[in-house]
Design a protein around this motif. Structure first.
Motif, PDB file in Angstrom:
ATOM      1  N   VAL A  13      51.205  46.856  29.240  1.00 56.24           N
ATOM      2  CA  VAL A  13      51.033  46.376  30.612  1.00 56.24           C
ATOM      3  C   VAL A  13      49.657  45.731  30.784  1.00 56.24           C
ATOM      4  O   VAL A  13      49.508  44.736  31.494  1.00 56.24           O
ATOM      5  N   SER A  14      48.666  46.273  30.121  1.00 52.87           N
ATOM      6  CA  SER A  14      47.307  45.753  30.255  1.00 52.87           C
ATOM      7  C   SER A  14      47.101  44.450  29.502  1.00 52.87           C
ATOM      8  O   SER A  14      46.392  43.553  29.988  1.00 52.87           O
ATOM      9  N   PHE A  15      47.727  44.310  28.321  1.00 57.18           N
ATOM     10  CA  PHE A  15      47.335  43.219  27.435  1.00 57.18           C
ATOM     11  C   PHE A  15      48.414  42.196  27.104  1.00 57.18           C
ATOM     12  O   PHE A  15      48.090  41.114  26.600  1.00 57.18           O
ATOM     13  N   ASP A  16      49.674  42.476  27.364  1.00 55.13           N
ATOM     14  CA  ASP A  16      50.702  41.454  27.125  1.00 55.13           C
ATOM     15  C   ASP A  16      50.446  40.245  28.014  1.00 55.13           C
ATOM     16  O   ASP A  16      49.835  40.353  29.081  1.00 55.13           O
ATOM     17  N   LEU A  17      50.942  39.077  27.552  1.00 55.91           N
ATOM     18  CA  LEU A  17      50.773  37.868  28.373  1.00 55.91           C
ATOM     19  C   LEU A  17      51.339  38.088  29.768  1.00 55.91           C
ATOM     20  O   LEU A  17      50.742  37.670  30.766  1.00 55.91           O
ATOM     21  N   GLU A  18      52.491  38.750  29.842  1.00 52.95           N
ATOM     22  CA  GLU A  18      53.086  39.150  31.113  1.00 52.95           C
ATOM     23  C   GLU A  18      53.639  40.561  30.949  1.00 52.95           C
ATOM     24  O   GLU A  18      54.318  40.855  29.972  1.00 52.95           O
ATOM     25  N   ARG A  37      45.996  46.435  35.705  1.00 58.52           N
ATOM     26  CA  ARG A  37      45.978  45.359  34.707  1.00 58.52           C
ATOM     27  C   ARG A  37      44.926  44.313  35.080  1.00 58.52           C
ATOM     28  O   ARG A  37      44.138  43.870  34.234  1.00 58.52           O
ATOM     29  N   HIS A  38      44.916  43.912  36.336  1.00 58.50           N
ATOM     30  CA  HIS A  38      43.972  42.894  36.797  1.00 58.50           C
ATOM     31  C   HIS A  38      42.530  43.373  36.616  1.00 58.50           C
ATOM     32  O   HIS A  38      41.658  42.594  36.179  1.00 58.50           O
ATOM     33  N   MET A  39      42.251  44.620  36.903  1.00 58.64           N
ATOM     34  CA  MET A  39      40.898  45.162  36.781  1.00 58.64           C
ATOM     35  C   MET A  39      40.451  45.219  35.321  1.00 58.64           C
ATOM     36  O   MET A  39      39.320  44.837  34.993  1.00 58.64           O
ATOM     37  N   VAL A  40      41.326  45.694  34.448  1.00 58.47           N
ATOM     38  CA  VAL A  40      40.972  45.818  33.034  1.00 58.47           C
ATOM     39  C   VAL A  40      40.711  44.445  32.429  1.00 58.47           C
ATOM     40  O   VAL A  40      39.686  44.213  31.771  1.00 58.47           O
ATOM     41  N   ARG A  41      41.628  43.530  32.649  1.00 57.30           N
ATOM     42  CA  ARG A  41      41.488  42.196  32.078  1.00 57.30           C
ATOM     43  C   ARG A  41      40.276  41.466  32.663  1.00 57.30           C
ATOM     44  O   ARG A  41      39.568  40.733  31.961  1.00 57.30           O
ATOM     45  N   LEU A  62      40.020  27.040  32.435  1.00 58.41           N
ATOM     46  CA  LEU A  62      41.429  27.391  32.262  1.00 58.41           C
ATOM     47  C   LEU A  62      41.775  27.612  30.798  1.00 58.41           C
ATOM     48  O   LEU A  62      42.489  28.563  30.446  1.00 58.41           O
ATOM     49  N   ALA A  63      41.263  26.730  29.927  1.00 58.82           N
ATOM     50  CA  ALA A  63      41.534  26.866  28.495  1.00 58.82           C
ATOM     51  C   ALA A  63      40.898  28.135  27.947  1.00 58.82           C
ATOM     52  O   ALA A  63      41.485  28.834  27.102  1.00 58.82           O
ATOM     53  N   PHE A  64      39.712  28.452  28.421  1.00 59.18           N
ATOM     54  CA  PHE A  64      39.026  29.676  27.986  1.00 59.18           C
ATOM     55  C   PHE A  64      39.835  30.913  28.395  1.00 59.18           C
ATOM     56  O   PHE A  64      40.061  31.821  27.584  1.00 59.18           O
ATOM     57  N   ALA A  65      40.279  30.938  29.648  1.00 61.24           N
ATOM     58  CA  ALA A  65      41.049  32.081  30.142  1.00 61.24           C
ATOM     59  C   ALA A  65      42.362  32.223  29.382  1.00 61.24           C
ATOM     60  O   ALA A  65      42.796  33.339  29.061  1.00 61.24           O
ATOM     61  N   ALA A  66      43.004  31.094  29.079  1.00 63.56           N
ATOM     62  CA  ALA A  66      44.268  31.144  28.340  1.00 63.56           C
ATOM     63  C   ALA A  66      44.050  31.681  26.930  1.00 63.56           C
ATOM     64  O   ALA A  66      44.858  32.456  26.409  1.00 63.56           O
ATOM     65  N   SER A  67      42.953  31.271  26.301  1.00 63.19           N
ATOM     66  CA  SER A  67      42.644  31.762  24.960  1.00 63.19           C
ATOM     67  C   SER A  67      42.372  33.262  24.992  1.00 63.19           C
ATOM     68  O   SER A  67      42.822  34.006  24.112  1.00 63.19           O
ATOM     69  N   PHE A  68      41.663  33.717  26.022  1.00 66.22           N
ATOM     70  CA  PHE A  68      41.379  35.146  26.116  1.00 66.22           C
ATOM     71  C   PHE A  68      42.674  35.932  26.316  1.00 66.22           C
ATOM     72  O   PHE A  68      42.842  37.024  25.749  1.00 66.22           O
ATOM     73  N   SER A  69      43.603  35.392  27.078  1.00 69.10           N
ATOM     74  CA  SER A  69      44.903  36.055  27.258  1.00 69.10           C
ATOM     75  C   SER A  69      45.654  36.140  25.939  1.00 69.10           C
ATOM     76  O   SER A  69      46.282  37.166  25.628  1.00 69.10           O
ATOM     77  N   ARG A  70      45.603  35.074  25.141  1.00 72.64           N
ATOM     78  CA  ARG A  70      46.255  35.107  23.821  1.00 72.64           C
ATOM     79  C   ARG A  70      45.590  36.146  22.925  1.00 72.64           C
ATOM     80  O   ARG A  70      46.268  36.854  22.163  1.00 72.64           O
ATOM     81  N   PHE A  71      44.273  36.233  23.010  1.00 71.37           N
ATOM     82  CA  PHE A  71      43.538  37.226  22.223  1.00 71.37           C
ATOM     83  C   PHE A  71      44.007  38.649  22.570  1.00 71.37           C
ATOM     84  O   PHE A  71      44.270  39.466  21.673  1.00 71.37           O
ATOM     85  N   LEU A  72      44.123  38.938  23.843  1.00 71.67           N
ATOM     86  CA  LEU A  72      44.569  40.272  24.254  1.00 71.67           C
ATOM     87  C   LEU A  72      45.992  40.550  23.772  1.00 71.67           C
ATOM     88  O   LEU A  72      46.307  41.648  23.315  1.00 71.67           O
ATOM     89  N   ALA A  73      46.842  39.540  23.866  1.00 72.96           N
ATOM     90  CA  ALA A  73      48.250  39.728  23.508  1.00 72.96           C
ATOM     91  C   ALA A  73      48.457  39.843  21.997  1.00 72.96           C
ATOM     92  O   ALA A  73      49.411  40.487  21.547  1.00 72.96           O
ATOM     93  N   LYS A  74      47.573  39.239  21.207  1.00 75.24           N
ATOM     94  CA  LYS A  74      47.754  39.212  19.745  1.00 75.24           C
ATOM     95  C   LYS A  74      46.920  40.267  19.016  1.00 75.24           C
ATOM     96  O   LYS A  74      46.550  40.089  17.864  1.00 75.24           O
ATOM     97  N   GLY A  75      46.633  41.338  19.657  1.00 78.76           N
ATOM     98  CA  GLY A  75      45.881  42.412  19.009  1.00 78.76           C
ATOM     99  C   GLY A  75      44.903  43.049  19.956  1.00 78.76           C
ATOM    100  O   GLY A  75      44.812  44.266  20.057  1.00 78.76           O
ATOM    101  N   GLY A  76      44.162  42.180  20.659  1.00 79.34           N
ATOM    102  CA  GLY A  76      43.273  42.662  21.700  1.00 79.34           C
ATOM    103  C   GLY A  76      42.226  43.650  21.231  1.00 79.34           C
ATOM    104  O   GLY A  76      41.826  43.666  20.063  1.00 79.34           O
ATOM    105  N   PRO A  77      41.787  44.519  22.122  1.00 77.80           N
ATOM    106  CA  PRO A  77      40.710  45.463  21.802  1.00 77.80           C
ATOM    107  C   PRO A  77      41.088  46.418  20.675  1.00 77.80           C
ATOM    108  O   PRO A  77      42.131  47.050  20.711  1.00 77.80           O
ATOM    109  N   GLN A  78      40.218  46.504  19.688  1.00 73.53           N
ATOM    110  CA  GLN A  78      40.379  47.473  18.611  1.00 73.53           C
ATOM    111  C   GLN A  78      39.235  48.476  18.619  1.00 73.53           C
ATOM    112  O   GLN A  78      39.125  49.296  17.713  1.00 73.53           O
TER     113      GLN A  78
END
Length: 252
Positions: A13-18, A37-41, A62-78
């Protein structure tokens, strides 16, 4: 629902694209979890925006925010440390083809520069002290001891306006070496260096080479005679390196 399933649902819920409706239903109170979700992201992205201010300006918000969303969805915080999450995003952004496709060619270098500054600022280190553990003043027979949080980058000259540098070392090469480091008083600094000294630092990073052996090896690699011109250039760079806290001395 056991604890592991609960944790996995919270992470998705926190890190998926949706967030999926199934996960939201599993956790209960959809409004509350969307707010969470909004607070964590927002917190994580806010730190990334702080670390990569200039990169964000170059690629666009916008491009920066989209890249950060992809980062969270593809592994995110470790890591539980926000500073490590920010560093991980910097590495991700440099390889994010979607982000870089429409960005200026120097955007990758700019992310690398700001990532190095961020990492150097927070990396813990024990600084060598002259007279301790065999450390002595610089000479050509000893093995140079470099700053423990030193990072060496090779950047395109078009990145210069974003590095707070007026110019790179003279030469025809399109790239130059930049040292990013933190002296013992905890202020991050950077220094654009000449090709020979860049090669010397690279050689010293590889292993236990005496200064004399490293100088001879780099001179051979770059096809330069070890003459008065080179030695004068080297003396200037080594003096600055010691003064600036890049080189601390030598050991046997």
């Amino acid at each position: 629902m056991n604890l592991l399933d609960y944790q996995r649902a919270v992470t998705r819920v926190s890190f998926d694209l949706e967030p999926s409706l199934q996960d939201l239903a599993l956790l209960g109170d959809e409004t509350r979890w969307r707010m969470y979700r909004h607070m964590v992201r927002g917190r994580l992205q806010g730190m990334a925006e702080l670390a990569f201010t200039r990169s964000r300006e170059v690629v666009g918000e916008l491009a920066f925010a989209a890249s950060f969303s992809r980062f969270l969805a593809k592994g995110g915080p470790q890591s539980p440390l926000i500073r490590d999450v920010t560093s991980a995003f910097g590495s991700f952004a440099q390889a994010d083809a979607q982000l870089l496709a429409s960005a200026p060619a120097y955007a990758r270098d700019l992310f690398a520069f700001e990532l190095a500054k961020w990492q150097v600022a927070f990396e813990p280190a024990r600084y060598p002290v002259l007279g301790e553990d065999g450390l002595r003043e610089l000479d050509f027979e000893g093995i140079p001891v470099l700053n423990p949080v030193l990072k060496r980058l090779t950047l395109d000259r078009t990145t210069l306006p974003f590095c707070d540098l007026e110019l790179a070392p003279k030469g025809d090469a399109t790239c130059f070496d930049l040292l990013v480091y933190r002296p013992s008083h905890n202020e991050v600094r950077w220094w654009a260096i000449a090709p020979f000294f860049g090669g010397l630092i690279a050689r010293l990073e590889q292993g236990q080479h005496s200064l004399a052996a490293a100088v001879r090896a780099v001179a051979d690699e770059q096809g330069r005679p070890v003459d008065e011109v080179l030695l004068e250039e080297l003396a200037t760079d080594l003096t600055l390196a010691v003064q600036r806290g890049v080189v601390f001395g030598v050991r046997d």
